[in-house]
Structure formats: C-alpha cells, structure tokens
Design an enzyme around this catalytic site. Structure first.
Site, mmCIF file in Angstrom:
data_model
loop_
_atom_site.group_PDB
_atom_site.id
_atom_site.type_symbol
_atom_site.label_atom_id
_atom_site.label_comp_id
_atom_site.label_asym_id
_atom_site.label_seq_id
_atom_site.Cartn_x
_atom_site.Cartn_y
_atom_site.Cartn_z
ATOM 1 N N HIS A 63 0.816 -1.196 0.000
ATOM 2 C CA HIS A 63 0.000 0.000 0.000
ATOM 3 C C HIS A 63 0.857 1.256 0.000
ATOM 4 O O HIS A 63 0.587 2.196 -0.726
ATOM 5 C CB HIS A 63 -1.020 0.080 1.137
ATOM 6 C CG HIS A 63 -1.836 1.317 0.952
ATOM 7 N ND1 HIS A 63 -2.845 1.406 0.030
ATOM 8 C CD2 HIS A 63 -1.674 2.572 1.432
ATOM 9 C CE1 HIS A 63 -3.295 2.638 -0.008
ATOM 10 N NE2 HIS A 63 -2.595 3.375 0.821
ATOM 11 N N TYR B 15 1.548 5.208 -2.537
ATOM 12 C CA TYR B 15 1.797 6.612 -2.210
ATOM 13 C C TYR B 15 3.175 7.062 -2.650
ATOM 14 O O TYR B 15 3.399 8.234 -2.926
ATOM 15 C CB TYR B 15 1.539 6.879 -0.720
ATOM 16 C CG TYR B 15 0.059 6.896 -0.477
ATOM 17 C CD1 TYR B 15 -0.696 7.943 -0.991
ATOM 18 C CD2 TYR B 15 -0.590 5.867 0.152
ATOM 19 C CE1 TYR B 15 -2.061 7.952 -0.857
ATOM 20 C CE2 TYR B 15 -1.960 5.871 0.289
ATOM 21 C CZ TYR B 15 -2.691 6.906 -0.223
ATOM 22 O OH TYR B 15 -4.039 6.911 -0.108
ATOM 23 N N HIS C 5 -9.849 0.598 -11.376
ATOM 24 C CA HIS C 5 -9.502 1.602 -10.373
ATOM 25 C C HIS C 5 -8.039 2.038 -10.481
ATOM 26 O O HIS C 5 -7.741 3.218 -10.583
ATOM 27 C CB HIS C 5 -9.794 1.057 -8.972
ATOM 28 C CG HIS C 5 -9.107 1.803 -7.875
ATOM 29 N ND1 HIS C 5 -9.549 3.030 -7.449
ATOM 30 C CD2 HIS C 5 -8.000 1.517 -7.149
ATOM 31 C CE1 HIS C 5 -8.735 3.470 -6.492
ATOM 32 N NE2 HIS C 5 -7.790 2.566 -6.303
ATOM 33 N N PHE C 6 -7.122 1.048 -10.525
ATOM 34 C CA PHE C 6 -5.733 1.522 -10.454
ATOM 35 C C PHE C 6 -5.189 1.984 -11.801
ATOM 36 O O PHE C 6 -4.117 2.555 -11.852
ATOM 37 C CB PHE C 6 -4.809 0.545 -9.706
ATOM 38 C CG PHE C 6 -4.627 -0.808 -10.322
ATOM 39 C CD1 PHE C 6 -4.030 -0.960 -11.551
ATOM 40 C CD2 PHE C 6 -5.021 -1.942 -9.631
ATOM 41 C CE1 PHE C 6 -3.834 -2.210 -12.102
ATOM 42 C CE2 PHE C 6 -4.836 -3.201 -10.172
ATOM 43 C CZ PHE C 6 -4.248 -3.333 -11.415
ATOM 44 N N HIS C 7 -5.915 1.751 -12.880
ATOM 45 C CA HIS C 7 -5.487 2.441 -14.106
ATOM 46 C C HIS C 7 -5.878 3.918 -14.060
ATOM 47 O O HIS C 7 -5.346 4.722 -14.816
ATOM 48 C CB HIS C 7 -6.024 1.755 -15.363
ATOM 49 C CG HIS C 7 -5.198 0.560 -15.744
ATOM 50 N ND1 HIS C 7 -5.406 -0.670 -15.216
ATOM 51 C CD2 HIS C 7 -4.125 0.433 -16.567
ATOM 52 C CE1 HIS C 7 -4.507 -1.520 -15.694
ATOM 53 N NE2 HIS C 7 -3.715 -0.868 -16.512
ATOM 54 N N ARG D 227 -10.072 -10.466 -12.613
ATOM 55 C CA ARG D 227 -8.836 -9.938 -13.161
ATOM 56 C C ARG D 227 -7.869 -11.094 -13.341
ATOM 57 O O ARG D 227 -8.178 -12.230 -12.963
ATOM 58 C CB ARG D 227 -8.249 -8.877 -12.226
ATOM 59 C CG ARG D 227 -7.760 -9.439 -10.914
ATOM 60 C CD ARG D 227 -7.293 -8.357 -9.962
ATOM 61 N NE ARG D 227 -5.971 -7.853 -10.317
ATOM 62 C CZ ARG D 227 -5.161 -7.222 -9.465
ATOM 63 N NH1 ARG D 227 -5.564 -7.018 -8.222
ATOM 64 N NH2 ARG D 227 -3.992 -6.782 -9.839
ATOM 65 N N ARG D 228 -6.711 -10.834 -13.910
ATOM 66 C CA ARG D 228 -5.645 -11.827 -14.035
ATOM 67 C C ARG D 228 -6.160 -13.133 -14.636
ATOM 68 O O ARG D 228 -5.887 -14.217 -14.119
ATOM 69 C CB ARG D 228 -5.021 -12.099 -12.675
ATOM 70 C CG ARG D 228 -4.264 -10.910 -12.123
ATOM 71 C CD ARG D 228 -3.663 -11.188 -10.766
ATOM 72 N NE ARG D 228 -2.624 -10.211 -10.442
ATOM 73 C CZ ARG D 228 -1.987 -10.164 -9.283
ATOM 74 N NH1 ARG D 228 -2.270 -11.011 -8.341
ATOM 75 N NH2 ARG D 228 -1.048 -9.263 -9.074
HETATM 76 C C1 HEM Z 1 -1.153 1.311 -22.906
HETATM 77 C C2 HEM Z 1 -1.730 1.464 -21.768
HETATM 78 C C3 HEM Z 1 -2.213 0.318 -20.896
HETATM 79 C C4 HEM Z 1 -2.985 -0.759 -21.236
HETATM 80 C C5 HEM Z 1 -3.595 -1.072 -22.585
HETATM 81 C C6 HEM Z 1 -3.140 -1.577 -20.050
HETATM 82 C C7 HEM Z 1 -3.873 -2.761 -19.980
HETATM 83 C C8 HEM Z 1 -3.967 -3.578 -18.874
HETATM 84 C C9 HEM Z 1 -4.849 -4.703 -18.741
HETATM 85 C C10 HEM Z 1 -5.828 -5.188 -19.792
HETATM 86 C C11 HEM Z 1 -4.644 -5.242 -17.503
HETATM 87 C C12 HEM Z 1 -5.407 -6.382 -16.832
HETATM 88 C C13 HEM Z 1 -5.033 -7.748 -17.143
HETATM 89 C C14 HEM Z 1 -5.822 -8.750 -16.345
HETATM 90 O O1 HEM Z 1 -6.374 -8.445 -15.283
HETATM 91 O O2 HEM Z 1 -5.937 -9.899 -16.804
HETATM 92 C C15 HEM Z 1 -3.624 -4.463 -16.860
HETATM 93 C C16 HEM Z 1 -3.117 -4.708 -15.595
HETATM 94 C C17 HEM Z 1 -2.242 -3.862 -14.932
HETATM 95 N N1 HEM Z 1 -1.774 -2.640 -15.380
HETATM 96 FE FE1 HEM Z 1 -2.097 -1.819 -17.184
HETATM 97 N N2 HEM Z 1 -2.449 -0.984 -19.025
HETATM 98 C C18 HEM Z 1 -1.872 0.170 -19.498
HETATM 99 C C19 HEM Z 1 -1.118 1.079 -18.788
HETATM 100 C C20 HEM Z 1 -0.726 0.913 -17.493
HETATM 101 C C21 HEM Z 1 0.045 1.865 -16.744
HETATM 102 C C22 HEM Z 1 0.548 3.198 -17.287
HETATM 103 C C23 HEM Z 1 0.262 1.308 -15.523
HETATM 104 C C24 HEM Z 1 1.012 1.850 -14.334
HETATM 105 C C25 HEM Z 1 1.786 2.880 -14.339
HETATM 106 C C26 HEM Z 1 -0.373 0.010 -15.508
HETATM 107 C C27 HEM Z 1 -0.349 -0.871 -14.439
HETATM 108 C C28 HEM Z 1 -0.967 -2.102 -14.410
HETATM 109 C C29 HEM Z 1 -0.884 -3.013 -13.297
HETATM 110 C C30 HEM Z 1 -0.101 -2.804 -11.985
HETATM 111 C C31 HEM Z 1 -1.686 -4.127 -13.628
HETATM 112 C C32 HEM Z 1 -1.972 -5.359 -12.746
HETATM 113 C C33 HEM Z 1 -1.106 -6.491 -13.096
HETATM 114 C C34 HEM Z 1 -1.500 -7.705 -12.291
HETATM 115 O O3 HEM Z 1 -2.703 -8.001 -12.141
HETATM 116 O O4 HEM Z 1 -0.573 -8.353 -11.800
HETATM 117 N N3 HEM Z 1 -0.967 -0.200 -16.719
HETATM 118 N N4 HEM Z 1 -3.237 -3.447 -17.711
HETATM 119 CU CU LIG Z 2 -3.935 0.190 -0.683
#
Ligand code: HEM
Ligand SMILES: [Cu+2]
Lengths: 69, 586
Positions: free
Chosen positions: B238, B242, B389-391, B452-453
């Site tokens: 967490h 921040y 949320h976190f996007h 997710r995932r």
């Molecule tokens: C081109 C832009 C982006 C696209 C298309 C994108 C797409 C995605 C998608 C589809 C997932 C979910 C996959 C799943 O749950 O099966 C994901 C997970 C995630 N994304 Fe992005 N994302 C983008 C940019 C970013 C940015 C800028 C960040 C952070 C600075 C970010 C951080 C994350 C994180 C931490 C996860 C979770 C990974 C996990 O579940 O272990 N994403 N993203």
């Molecule tokens: Cu938190």
C-alpha cells in the site's frame, strides 16, 4: 472562434467521460441507451459545442475574430 | 511577475544550473520511458488477448506478459521517474548540487542493474534460451515462485532507491550546515518525508525477500508461510502506491499553480499533507487482504479505519491545488463563479495533462473508497473493477502527470525545446479519452464479477450481463481504450525522441517552481521535525502490525506448513502454439 482550437479540443475530450458515465448512470434508473444511441447523443453534444465555438461572438459576421490561436 | 522564486537564477534552465545532475536525471527519465514503452505495449497485447480481439500468445504466457506489464509499469517506470524528479526537486529548491555526483551515478546504475536482472528473469518465461522464470506477477508473494535472479534484481533496485534517498538526505544536511536557520524548502520537504516512509515500508518487503522468498527459491529453506509473505508484501504494497503518487502530488503542488499563473495557496497545508502520508501510508496494508482467511476481522477493521483517515490528505490536496489554480486564473484575468476556469492555460500540455490527471484521480477516489470499505470490497475484490480503479490512479493520475511533466522536464535537462506542443496536447487528451473507455468498462464488468488476471475468461453459452450493455460491448470498449492509449504512448515517445534531437534551444523557460501565498513562515516549526514524525510513524506501524503478524506466525509457522512452491511457467508444445495461431488467422 469564441475559444481557441486547443481549448475546444480539451472541452470535447473532457466531455467523453461525461457521456460514457452518463450512459452507465442512466441504466441504474432503468434507461438503457444502446451504443448507437449514446454515440448519437455524444455526437449531438459535440456538434452543439463546436457550433457554439465557431459562431461569431455577437452574431455579427464582421466581428468575427481570427482567433488567438 | 512575482510568481516564481529563485529570481537570481531567472531564465536559466536546470541544465545551466546543474549540468552534472541534469545528466543523471536525464538517464533516469529515459530508463523510465523505456519501461513505459515496453510495459505499455504489453498492456495492449494483454487487452487484445483477453477480449479475444487478437490472440497471438499462448494463454500460459499471458502471465509472463502480465508480470512484465505490472513490474515494468508499476515499479520501474514510476520509480525511475520519481528518483529523477526528486533529485531535481532537492537540488533546485536547495539551490545546490548533490554532495558527490559519483554516489548519484552509483545508485542509478545499481537500479539499472536490478531492473535488467528482473526484466531478464521475467523474459525467461517466454524465451527458451534464458533459463529463468518469474511468472509471479508484480505482487510476487508465495506460493508463486520465481528464479533467484528475480529477487536479487528486486533487492538491487530497492537498495538503489534507498541510496537515492540517502543522497537527498546528504544534500539536505550539507545545505543545513550552510543555512542553519532556514526552513526546509517545500520541494525538499516533500522528497524527504516521502523517502522516510519508503524506508519504513520497504523494510517489510526486504525482509520478505531476504529471509523467505530468496532462500526458498534457492532451495535453502524448503517451505514458506504464504500468508506471511502476502502480509509482508502488502505492508509494502500500500505504501508503494503513495510512493508513486507523491511525485505527482509534488507536481500538482509546485508546478500547477505556477502554470496557472499564480502561487501555491498554502505551504503549511502542503507540509501537513506530506506529514500525514508519512504517518498513514504504511499501517493500512491489510486493506488489501480483506478476503484473506487467517487474519482476524478486528485487524481488518483497524486497517479500514486508518485507510479512511488517509482520505483526508487527498481531500486537502484537492482543496489546496484547486484553490491555487483559481488564484492563478484570477491573476490572469479570470472572473465569475466558474468562469475563471476559462482563464486557465488549457493549450499548455503540461498544465492540461496534470489537470486532467488530477480530475481522473478524483474519480479514482470514489472507486477507492469502495475498495476500502470492508463489506463492499467483497463485491469487487480480485475483479476487473480493481484493475479499472488503479489504471485511474497509477495508470493515469501518476502516469499522465509524469508524461505531462516530461514535456517540461526533458527540455530542462537537455536544453532542447519541446519538439511539438500540439502533438503533446493531443497526446494528453488521447490518453485521457482512452483511459475513460478502458477503465469504465473494467469497472462495469468487475462490478458483476468478471475476474482480473485471467487470460481467457469465457462468457459464451450462458446468459451473463455486466453492469450496462453486454460482454461484447465491454470487450470492444476495453480494446478501443487500449488502442487509443497505445497510440497516445507512441505520440509521447515520438515527441520525446524528437525533442532530444531538436536543434532548437531558444525560449526555454527558466527552472522555477511556484511561490506561495502563505509561506513556510506561517507553518509551525514542528512540521519540519522529521524525527518526531518518523517516530510516530514507527509507533503506528508497530500498533497496526504486531498483533496480526504475531497471529499469522503463530498459526502458520514462520516457514509455513510445508509449502513447496509453484511455478506458473508451463511447458508448451510448439504444435499447440501453432494451432492457436491458426485459430486466430483467417
Ligand atoms: C497502454 C496502456 C495500458 C494498457 C492497454 C493496459 C492494460 C492492462 C490490462 C488489460 C490489464 C489487466 C489484465 C488482467 O487483469 O488480466 C492491466 C493490468 C495492470 N496494469 Fe495496465 N495498461 C496500461 C497502462 C498501465 C500503466 C501506465 C500502468 C502503471 C503505471 C499500468 C499498471 C498495471 C498493473 C499494476 C496491472 C496489474 C497487473 C496484475 O494483475 O498483476 N498499466 N493493464
Ligand atoms: Cu492500498
């Protein structure tokens, strides 16, 4: 132009979440807009804003500014 | 105009003032951009795969891609940018260089080596020639197990960031000797308080890696307690959010008011906010574990209460930053109840990018409150809602602020003018629009339980309706959003590359930040007592974590009930890959 082209673009971009979320929120009141209806609605609002932006400020064509941009 | 401080150095760029530091910062920014480029592209691959728009990877490899996406974006991109910004903030606001530039290069190189180790370990999951594996996702807790190189790389990266913090402290100590009676300048204050809670929270993850995960992966111990490693991860997990957010907050506090043409409304309020983050960032991690069996409800309730208190500094920030923007707009001739909004510099991509990022952060605050509520969390836990949320938070509030900031910083550290302001403005708007589509669909589907995932969630052959519309619509919206985001990303990188090759170095703005309406002289001196705040933060952590950790160790054992680990990497038959390629090819 009443506002610069850049500002117009910003207004339209900021409108997108409002339209998307409006559609989501409306469904909780039982009003379900289809994608097409939402697109038409959004398009109409964008058109209205663009018309407002390019309209000469006081309806007088000669008063039209070339715009600061 | 008196909007800025440091009049003595007016019209000089950062490169003119601190040429040696500028080089390190530039290197850190480019490391960050490279992570953003690769991570973002993998985001597109994932989004298209999940939504079945385009599938060219093996479903088992989805987790390799997802691990790389999470690690490269949430850890590498954000933290490299942070160390660049904080080094800028400390040197600019103290008006002195770092104590020893070789030390600065040393921590930077250490972080790069760590990143390469981590990156290669993950890549090993899809490249047969590399004997590593690390399909553990960016949360890397047991029972998922990675190759030792992955953990070693993480340790190097984190230790590098610790040394970066030490660098900022050393620089500040040196300045304090020269200026014994002065208040800590606000940007330095922000960097130091952030560093302090970073030390506090990374202790947990260091412990988890060095005592449990690394020895386990090396085969020195043959079992771990998964709940313990999860809890130690979230102890850090967490606070790290921040850590990403604080440089963005810093930009909103010290850049947005200046760009709006005014001053920061209140320096004391800004200090209070950063102190609150130092106190409250860490003892709330259990709010990520509301659904974990093995942690008593009471501890979860305490974590929830602390979390709700954390809303306070964010609301204070919203108030201070908007008030400062309004002040700036009125200085520029803006009038009216809301009419002042028109007087803001909307054509400036740096301003607009940061302002829109702040707007999305406000939306994220609402979904965040839902995540934080113990009972409603059960509804959205581990669903795509959380990803939506976190996007909005790290994926936009942080990432978009950083990209917008880069349009100002890269000219500052290279001495070259931004290649195209129009392209930059289009870029920040496109990111905003793309994220609206992607995040809205993720929230809507997650609310109705889409996980997710998951590489290939199946929603055919039975009647399932997400919130509003159909699964097909959700998929289309995610894919559309992902494509727009990727285009925006390409526009950003293009602009950065062309700026680096730009011959034009005229009319660069001076290296300044916002002055204040109510300055440090108005804030109680106790706010600058970092030792006191750190001590209280430690006490809060002890109160928040001793009992839960003790009961986890008590019931599961320090090294767990014989958990021997699980490697996600699955041997794939090339024939199967070919078959799945044929399936998607017309
Ligand atoms: C081109 C832009 C982006 C696209 C298309 C994108 C797409 C995605 C998608 C589809 C997932 C979910 C996959 C799943 O749950 O099966 C994901 C997970 C995630 N994304 Fe992005 N994302 C983008 C940019 C970013 C940015 C800028 C960040 C952070 C600075 C970010 C951080 C994350 C994180 C931490 C996860 C979770 C990974 C996990 O579940 O272990 N994403 N993203
Ligand atoms: Cu938190």
């Amino acid at each position: 132009m009443r506002i610069s082209k850049g500002a117009l673009l910003v207004v339209i971009a900021v409108l997108v979440p409002f339209v998307v979320e409006f559609r989501t929120a409306l469904s909780w009141f039982g009003i379900e807009l289809s994608v097409l209806e939402s697109l038409v609605l959004g398009g109409a609002v964008v058109l209205a804003i663009v018309l407002w932006a390019v309209w000469p400020p006081n309806g007088n064509a000669e008063a039209e500014l070339s715009g600061p941009n | 105009m008196e909007v800025t401080r440091m009049s003595s150095t007016a019209s000089r760029t950062y490169l003119d003032q601190f040429p040696a530091e500028a080089k390190v910062i530039k290197a850190a920014f480019w490391s960050s951009f490279m992570a953003l480029a690769i991570g973002g592209l993998l985001g597109l691959v994932q989004a298209l795969h999940r939504t079945d728009v385009l599938r060219f990877i093996d479903p088992a490899d989805y987790y390799t891609v997802l691990t790389a996406h999470g690690v490269l974006l949430a850890i590498t991109f954000t933290i490299f940018f942070l160390v660049g910004i904080f080094t800028w903030a400390v040197t600019t606001s103290l008006d002195r260089g770092v104590v020893d530039i070789r030390f600065t290069w040393a921590w930077y190189i250490m972080m790069v080596v760590g990143t390469i180790l981590v990156g290669v370990s993950i890549l090993g999951g899809v490249v047969d020639a590399i004997p590593t594996y690390a399909d553990v996702l960016f949360t890397f807790y047991a029972p998922l197990q990675a190759h030792p190189a992955f953990y070693v790389g993480l340790v190097l990266f984190v230790v590098g960031s610790w040394l970066a913090g030490a660098d900022w402290f050393r620089t500040w100590w040196a300045w304090r000797k020269e200026n014994p009676d002065e208040r800590i300048p606000l940007p330095t204050f922000m960097a130091l308080t952030t560093t302090l809670f970073w030390y506090l929270c990374t202790l947990g993850v260091a412990l988890s890696i060095l005592v449990f995960l690394l020895p386990w992966s090396l085969g020195i111990v043959d079992s771990v307690n998964p709940l313990l490693t999860r809890t130690l991860f979230w102890y850090f997990g967490h606070a790290v959010v921040y850590f990403w957010l604080m440089p963005a907050y810093m930009m909103w506090y010290i850049m947005l008011p200046k760009l709006s043409g005014g001053k920061l409304f209140s320096d004391p309020l800004a200090r209070v906010v950063f102190v609150l983050f130092l106190l409250l960032s860490t003892p709330v991690g259990i709010h990520h574990q509301y659904l974990d069996p093995g942690i008593a409800e009471g501890y979860k309730f305490i974590a929830m209460t602390n979390t709700m208190f954390l809303l306070l500094p964010s609301l204070l920030t919203a108030f201070t930053v908007v008030a400062s923007m309004e002040h700036g707009a009125r200085q520029r001739g803006g009038t009216g109840y809301l009419g002042w909004l028109k007087a803001l510099p909307w054509r400036d991509p740096v301003f607009t990018g940061m302002a829109l990022a702040g707007l999305m952060f406000a939306a994220a605050g609402f979904s965040g409150m839902i995540n934080a509520g113990m009972n409603i969390n059960y509804l959205v836990h581990n669903s795509w809602w959380v990803v939506g949320h976190f996007h909005l938070t790290v994926g936009t509030a942080v990432a978009l602020t950083f990209m917008a900031a880069a349009y100002w910083f890269i000219p500052q550290v290279t001495g070259k003018a931004l290649w195209s302001r129009q392209l930059a403005l289009g870029q920040v708007l496109l990111w905003f629009v793309g994220m609206t589509f992607m995040s809205n669909a993720m929230h809507r589907s997650g609310l109705f339980g889409m996980p997710r995932r998951t590489a290939e969630p199946q929603y055919q052959g039975f009647n399932f309706e997400p919130a509003v519309g159909t699964v097909g619509e959700i998929n289309a919206q995610v894919a559309l959003g992902a494509v727009l985001l990727t285009v925006a990303l390409a526009m950003f990188l293009l602009n950065m590359v062309l700026t680096s090759f730009n011959d034009d170095s005229d009319s660069l703005p001076a290296n300044t930040y916002a002055g204040t309406l109510s300055g440090p002289e108005d804030s109680p001196a106790v706010l600058d007592n970092l030792k006191l705040w750190t001590a209280i933060a430690v006490v809060l952590v002890i109160v928040g974590y001793t009992l839960p950790l003790a009961s986890i160790v008590d019931s599961g054992g320090l090294f767990g009930p014989d958990i021997s680990g699980f490697q996600l990497a699955i041997e794939t038959d090339p024939a199967l890959v070919l078959e799945s390629v044929r399936e998607v090819m017309p």
